[in-house]
Every structure is written in C-alpha cells, then in structure tokens.
Design an enzyme around this catalytic site. Structure first.
Site, mmCIF file in Angstrom:
data_model
loop_
_atom_site.group_PDB
_atom_site.id
_atom_site.type_symbol
_atom_site.label_atom_id
_atom_site.label_comp_id
_atom_site.label_asym_id
_atom_site.label_seq_id
_atom_site.Cartn_x
_atom_site.Cartn_y
_atom_site.Cartn_z
ATOM 1 N N ASP A 168 41.549 17.067 -12.056
ATOM 2 C CA ASP A 168 40.188 17.105 -11.528
ATOM 3 C C ASP A 168 40.271 17.248 -10.018
ATOM 4 O O ASP A 168 40.794 16.366 -9.326
ATOM 5 C CB ASP A 168 39.422 15.828 -11.906
ATOM 6 C CG ASP A 168 37.993 15.846 -11.384
ATOM 7 O OD1 ASP A 168 37.162 16.565 -11.960
ATOM 8 O OD2 ASP A 168 37.724 15.134 -10.393
ATOM 9 N N ASP A 221 36.242 10.327 -10.899
ATOM 10 C CA ASP A 221 37.278 11.352 -10.948
ATOM 11 C C ASP A 221 38.348 11.023 -11.980
ATOM 12 O O ASP A 221 38.857 11.925 -12.663
ATOM 13 C CB ASP A 221 37.915 11.521 -9.563
ATOM 14 C CG ASP A 221 36.908 11.995 -8.526
ATOM 15 O OD1 ASP A 221 35.916 12.659 -8.929
ATOM 16 O OD2 ASP A 221 37.106 11.722 -7.323
ATOM 17 N N GLU A 250 39.705 22.959 -14.528
ATOM 18 C CA GLU A 250 38.316 23.347 -14.706
ATOM 19 C C GLU A 250 38.079 24.756 -14.184
ATOM 20 O O GLU A 250 38.749 25.210 -13.256
ATOM 21 C CB GLU A 250 37.389 22.373 -13.973
ATOM 22 C CG GLU A 250 37.361 20.978 -14.550
ATOM 23 C CD GLU A 250 36.436 20.071 -13.769
ATOM 24 O OE1 GLU A 250 35.427 19.617 -14.337
ATOM 25 O OE2 GLU A 250 36.730 19.821 -12.590
#
Length: 487
Positions: free
Chosen positions: A231, A409, A327
């Site tokens: 992340d 996170d 992502e």
C-alpha cells in the site's frame, strides 16, 4: 528499423553508464544529437507537405486522379529520399559529413515510428499515453526543448578491455565515469552480445546505454510461496504486509522537501540575473547561466536520490517474495490535487509499479494488480466487512462488526496480500499479466463520470481549418505496412 528477436534462453537487457567526455567529444556528441533532430524534422516536413498540398488541391476542385501522390513514411523510403537530398539541401549540404550516418538514421527511424503510431491510432489499433486520447500528428522538435539523444546500431560498438572506456562510431573512445566490469565480464565470457548503443544527455550528464542480448538467469526469490501486499502512501512510502501477517514499513525519504530550502535560494539567485527572453531576443547573461546551472544541480541530485531509493526498495521486495500485489492507482488524477501534488510526484508511485513489473518478471515471480475500485482501505482485514465511507483524514480503521482497530495503511496492505490467493483461484478482483481483471469487485462503487463530447471538426487551434488527415481510405504504398490515405 528491424526489431530484434532474442534467441531462446536469452533476453534483451540494457546496461547504462555515465560518460566523462572531453570538450571535443562533447561537441561531437551534441552535433550527432542535433543531426538526429534535424533529420527527424526533415522527415516530418517532407511527409506532411504532401498532405497539405493535397488539401490545397482539393479546395480548387481537382479530382482524385490529379492530386499529388502521397509520400511514404516507411524507414527505407525516408532513407532513400534523404540520401538524395542531403548533398543539395542547404540545411544539410555544408555539414552532414561531420556526423555518422547513424545520427541521421536515428531521426528518420523515430519519424517513421511516429507516423506509424499516428496511423494505428487513426485505425483504432492503439491509443495515446492518456486513456481515451488518440496519438497526434508528428510535430517538429524544438532545438531548445528536444532531448539530446542518438542511437548507434552499426560500426564499432564495444566496451574496451580496460573497463574504463567505450568505443562508438565516429566518436571514438570515450572514458566512462564508472567501471564497465559487469558488462565486460559477460561479453568476455560469451554470455552477452552488444546489439546497439544509445547516447543521451540527461540530468546534466552524458550517458550511454548498451542494448545487449544476455543469457537469461532467473534469480530465485528467498520466499517463493509468500505473497506481499503493498500500500503506497505519502506519510509512509510503502506499507508491506505478507500472507503470514508480518507488516513492514518503508519510510518516505521526501528528497524534494529536504532540498526545498536550497532550491528556493538557488531560484532567487536565478531570478536576479538577466535571463533569456525569446520575445525580445535578449540572451542570458553569464551570471544567469552559472546560477541556473547551480539550480539544476539541486534538481538533478533530488532526482538521483529518488531513483536510488526506489530501486533499492523494489529490488528488495522482488528478491524476497514470490507474489507482489499492488494497486492500480490513478496517479494522473491524484496529481490534480493541488495540496498533495508535489508530495505525490516526489514519492514516485508510477515508477514503483514500473520497476516492480519488470523486476518480478526477471526474478521468475509474478505481480498482481488490484482493481482500481477495490476498497482495500474500507474493507476490514479481520472479518471482511466493508465501510460505506472512510474519509482520508481518518488514519485508524475501526470495524463496526468485529471491533478490529488497526492502522488504515496496515489494513489496506493486509487486504491486498489476501488478493494473491483470489487471483490464483479466479474468485477475486485482482489481475496479473496473464489473467484479466474482474469488473465487479467486492463492495466497490464505480463512480460514474460524464464524458465531454468530442470537439467538432474545424474548432481546433488551426483557425477552424480542417486538417488534411481527418479522414482515411485504403493504403496505397506497398513499401510501408500501415500507410493510410488521410484526407
């Protein structure tokens, strides 16, 4: 230019080295790069001239049979025509012999590729860098803005045996700033073969990149059966959570923020000097050039520090884990936030994903890309419940179902790590290089965006004139593979 196909068991890899040319060699390097730009501009002008000529003839009512023939833009056609005019054209006649033929071939090859991309975009076979936008018509390169670059594919291209010099056609032997032992050892052992060399000026230095064919050696990762979810953020550059539950954090070095004070001081010094003004023809003073060089050194140092930190991070990740989950961030959209744009650009989210993509392939592992709408931050990593809303300023995730309290996170990284198994079974929302992304992620709300209507023909910058390449018919030139007849 023919595309090289690697032999079985070999891959194409680049080796980049910084150069230390003397004054004469630097003048020759700039001359070669300028020749590449000049030949590119000639090719763009030569091809587009026939388009505009046909447009003018059509306005006078001339029929199709009487129109000027289309000029081909394939590399053999451009090279043949350039060799005929280079001795008589006043733009090249007095100095074309000073440079290697590879310099001019570089510009012609780039022009041919630009026209091919434009033709494929008009045919709907490809898009531009921005999604939904077509590739524009090739434009002339400015002497002031064009990047200095030149490629050599034939002639004497080698790494000298002393490990401190390289030899290029017409440029001769140039000293390198760093030893070339890594590439030299492979060449002497017979496990690498140099295909081409590209010289480029960037960040205040000259670099040479050797495109080589090397024997493919897979570097086995330390934990091949473990997946990691990454992340990315600003406060912490990367939060990494693996499938075993271990969480690591990579701090954000913030190289630009550390150099802002020095950068502001250097910028004030530049603003006090007499700079160039293209409107009045005013030239920059010597003091302005020295101050500007000092400011550029600050920018170059920040860029080098950022590149070094990102390479160390991505190399460590791809050397340890067998599966990496990232992502699909909309970095271009994130940069529209004027409050966070500088910090997002300094972090280098797009560069991290680019490096992870090719480094995982090199190490024999895989990368899984989570869908852009997957709610990694809103989903509870304990029970799977999804929150309806989670504002950005809320940094702690509190689950209303199971009562889990965890850092935002860390929670997102754990959810990304679990997608590795979902991508293997085909039940999740992730996709890798071989499997497509699933369009309906769990709990994701795809925001509806209204698209603006396309601009009507004749409303662009050209004063309402219709460009001669607005329409297309069948191809005529047999020497080029993707030639279009554009109206």
């Amino acid at each position: 230019m023919k595309k090289f196909q690697a032999q079985p068991g070999f891959v194409v890899q680049a080796y980049k080295f910084a150069l230390d040319p003397n004054a004469t060699q630097e003048t020759a390097l700039r001359s070669h790069c300028g020749a590449a730009r000049a030949s590119y501009n000639w090719a763009v002008g030569w091809v587009s001239a026939s388009w505009w000529q046909r447009r003018a003839e059509q306005s006078y009512g001339i029929g199709e049979a009487g129109l000027t023939q289309w000029r081909p833009w394939s590399l053999p056609s451009l090279r043949k025509e350039f060799n005929q005019v280079k001795r008589t054209d006043p733009r090249f006649a007095s100095w074309w012999e000073e440079n290697s033929k590879e310099a001019y071939n570089t510009g012609l090859a780039n022009a041919a590729a630009a026209f091919d991309n434009y033709a494929k975009s008009k045919q709907g076979k490809r898009r531009g860098k921005s999604k939904g936008k077509q590739v524009g018509m090739p434009r002339f390169k400015s002497k002031r803005k064009a990047r200095l670059s030149c490629r050599f594919t034939t002639g004497v291209i080698r790494v000298d045996a002393d490990g401190r010099h390289v030899t290029l056609p017409r440029l001769g032997t140039i000293r390198v700033h760093e030893p070339t032992a890594k590439l030299l050892g492979r060449v002497q052992a017979g496990t690498a073969r140099i295909l081409s060399a590209t010289v480029r000026h960037e960040r205040g230095r000259w670099f040479v990149s050797f495109q080589t064919e090397v024997k493919h050696e897979i570097h086995r990762v330390a934990r091949p059966g473990v997946a990691v979810g990454i992340d990315l953020g600003i406060k912490t550059l990367a939060v990494m959570a693996d499938s075993t539950g271990e969480i690591r954090q990579a701090p954000n070095p913030r190289h630009l923020d550390s150099a802002l004070k020095q950068l502001r001081r250097a910028s004030r010094a530049v603003s006090r000097r007499q700079g160039p003004d293209r409107r009045t023809g005013q030239k920059a003073s010597k003091r302005w050039e020295r101050a500007n060089a000092t400011r550029n050194k600050v920018h170059h140092r920040v860029a080098n520090l950022r590149a070094d930190a990102l390479h160390k991070l991505t190399t460590a990740v791809t050397a340890e884990y067998g599966t990496v989950v990232v992502e699909d961030l909309n970095v271009a959209g994130m940069l529209r936030n004027r409050r966070l744009a500088r910090h997002i650009a300094d972090a280098g989210f797009g560069e991290i994903r680019r490096q992870l993509t090719y480094k995982t392939r090199r190490n024999g592992c895989r990368i899984v890309v989570a869908d852009r709408w997957f709610p990694s931050s809103k989903t509870c990593s304990g029970c799977g419940a999804v929150k309806a809303k989670l504002p950005l300023h809320v940094r702690t995730y509190e689950c209303d179902t199971c009562g889990l309290v965890i850092d935002r996170d860390d929670n997102a990284a754990l959810n990304l790590a679990t997608l590795a198994a979902a991508a293997t079974t085909g039940t999740g929302v992730a996709g890798d290089q071989d499997t497509p992304k699933v369009s309906k992620p769990r709990g994701a709300d795809h925001k509806t965006r209204t698209t603006l209507p396309r601009r009507k023909t004749g409303t662009g910058r050209a004063g309402g004139a219709t460009l001669p390449h607005q329409r297309q018919t069948e191809a005529r030139d047999r020497t080029q593979t993707a030639a279009l007849t554009l109206w």
